[in-house]
Write a protein that holds these residues in place. Structure first.
Motif: not given
Lengths: 419, 165
Positions: A10, A13-14, A25-28, A118, A152, A154
């Motif tokens: 995570l 990817h964030a 978090i905001n992850a790709k 992810c 993306m 969250w």
């Protein structure tokens, strides 16, 4: 304090060097998945919100698997919505009838998911891909729509429970007995909002099919994801298969876990989850007086090649007990074809079973094996809730392919070695 | 924002298969689906529920399938809020994303009885059982989630975010 394997994926990817449990978090995303039930709702939301383009046509997978080949006119309309959306946006991983499989059997097999990914999927069993060393979790259709548009999602970074595996499974047990035993121990909300991280010497004794089955049912303990470390078994599976380069993440030595649970695989016995919760597990041998009407072997939990092999070795040359309907559903077209080439399907039919092309159908009470009031099914599926496979007064018992096949021969719940 | 209505009480581990059985999921139409909300464990719910009524349940509400149809039918039936001891994580996420108000409050979920008249204030998290006179305080949402709710769901909040960039 270090990070767990899930937290490492995570964080990467964030775009962060460090995350901790509870952090938002905001992850790709590497992949966004949907099926024929959840995608139509996502398509509506996508359009309603005014999005015009998907973020990446190669990072979206739409699999028609729940009600196909279309079970009725309404299901046909839903498939059509998915087909038209996939066509309009040139979605490269669109799997229609003839090419499809049960999504969580299909995507690992086709190399669409891999280690270090992810992934979100509008299907609760998306947690399956943790077996490959990916962070993968189920979401709803609105999250799918947002994921398709932005690439993306969250997340609240989860804390983790560590399952330390030792020993080696007995021959009549499989990954299904491991995960049912764990759910029986911790309960259907025992891992709520958390990661289930599987570690230890015992991991290397588990096949990829066992790991996929174990991670598949992490959601049945309420978990956000299940995850295995990447080892030789993983690399042998993904090499030459994954369309993306696998990325290996490892938990830090000082990673923090909320709880550690030891599981000695050598002590696992064949178990059955009785109605109406997956946590209601009992040793199969204690349930031998429970008469059944139907057996289903298949689903995203147990429709893989090893499940078909186990079923074949138990059923070949034998006859299904009178009064038992035995429905066998290979998980993907490739598995279906392999079963034909190896002579499994002939053996299943000779034993008195029926074999279907891939579908989720009976598992969720959709079609292809609906139960009447008072009927009992022993299934290798993942949920035994009230009315899950048909009438509210029917019952579903969950077990491994070994137990299911052995029970099909006797008509009663049967531990494999008793046959 | 608030809601006031009569309580429908449910046990632990209410799963999405009983909230909306999969046999009806051959349509995405929320109004059609809502006709079957809760029918496998409460055949009278759809007939009796009035706009603003409140569902009160035990642990792990909404476990099982990721179907967003589940919070959607609860909302479409007119239910004003779900109070539970805990929610399954995908249901929790879906409810926020589609704008169904939910509150976690163990004490309220334990003590409030079926058919009580209850008032819920979402801004403060205060739950008032008008029938018994007892007041409870639920955990407030983190600001990030509060923002999704006040925007009217995830996609609206994304659009607002894009405008502000």
């Amino acid at each position: 304090m270090g990070m767990t394997m899930t937290q490492k994926i995570l964080a990467a990817h964030a775009g962060l060097t460090k995350v901790e449990a509870g952090q938002l978090i905001n992850a790709k995303l590497d992949l966004v998945l949907g099926n024929d039930i959840t995608t139509p709702v996502a398509v509506n939301e996508f359009k309603k919100a005014g999005f015009e383009n998907v973020f990446d046509k190669d990072r979206i997978a739409i699999v028609l698997d729940h009600f196909v080949p279309n079970k009725d006119i309404k299901a046909a309309e839903q498939s059509k919505t998915c087909r038209e959306f996939a066509c309009a946006h040139c979605v490269s991983h669109f799997y229609d009838v003839g090419k499809m499989g049960i999504e969580h059997a299909l995507l690992p097999e086709q190399g669409v998911v891999t280690a270090g990914d992810c992934i979100i999927g509008a299907d609760s069993h998306t947690c399956t891909y943790g077996a490959l060393g990916a962070f993968s979790t189920g979401v709803g259709s609105t999250d799918m729509a947002a994921g398709m548009a932005t690439g993306m999602a969250w997340f609240k970074v989860p804390s983790a429970i560590k399952f330390h595996l030792t020993g080696k499974l007995p021959a009549n047990c499989s990954g299904k007995d491991v995960i049912l035993t764990i759910i029986g121990k911790i309960g259907v909300d025992g891992a709520l909002y958390k990661s289930m991280e599987f570690v230890g010497e015992g991991v290397k004794t588990l096949s990829m099919d066992d790991r996929l089955c174990i991670c598949n049912m992490a959601i049945e303990a309420g978990a956000k994801n299940g995850i295995f470390p990447v080892d030789e078994v993983t690399m042998a599976y993904v090499t030459g298969r994954s369309e993306r380069q696998p990325v290996v993440y490892e938990a830090d030595d000082d990673a923090e876990y909320e709880q550690a649970i030891d599981i000695n695989l050598s002590e696992i016995v064949p178990v059955v989850a009785c109605p109406h919760l997956p946590e209601n597990t009992h040793p199969a041998k204690e349930l031998h007086d429970i008469k059944i009407d139907q057996v289903v072997i298949g689903s995203c939990t147990n429709g893989r090649m090893e499940d078909m092999e186990a079923t074949y070795h138990i059923l070949k040359g034998k006859k299904i007990a009178d009064g038992i309907r035995c429905i066998i559903i290979p998980g993907t077209m490739q598995i279906y074809k392999d079963c034909i080439e190896k002579g499994y399907i002939t053996a299943f039919i000779d034993a008195g079973a029926v074999v279907s092309t891939p579908t989720c159908g009976p598992c969720l009470g959709g079609y292809m094996g609906i139960l009447a009031a008072g009927e009992r099914c022993l299934a290798t599926t993942n949920r035994n809730f009230v009315g899950r496979m048909g009438h509210v007064d029917s019952e579903v018992y969950l077990a491994s392919p070994h137990t299911a096949a052995a029970s099909a021969l006797t008509g009663y719940i049967t531990e494999y070695k008793e046959v | 924002m608030n809601t006031q209505g009569k309580v429908f009480k449910y046990p632990d581990n209410v799963d999405t298969d009983v909230i909306i059985p999969a046999r009806y999921l051959n349509t995405p139409d929320a109004k059609e689906l809502a006709l079957h909300c809760m029918e496998d464990i409460d055949t009278e719910f759809v007939e009796k529920v009035q706009r603003g009524d409140v569902m009160v349940a035990g642990w792990n509400f909404g476990c099982g399938s990721s179907r967003e149809h589940a919070p959607l039918v609860i909302k479409t039936c007119g239910t004003g809020c779900v109070i539970a001891k805990s929610f399954a994580r995908i249901f929790y996420r879906n409810a926020i994303n589609i704008g169904l108000p939910i509150l976690e409050c163990e004490e309220a979920a334990e003590e409030i009885n079926a058919n009580d008249e209850v008032k819920v204030d979402f801004d403060t998290g205060v739950i008032t059982d008008i029938t018994t006179g007892k007041i409870y305080k639920a955990q407030p949402f983190p600001a990030f989630i509060q923002n999704i709710i006040t925007s009217g769901g995830l996609l609206n909040s994304l659009k607002e975010g894009a405008k502000n960039d």
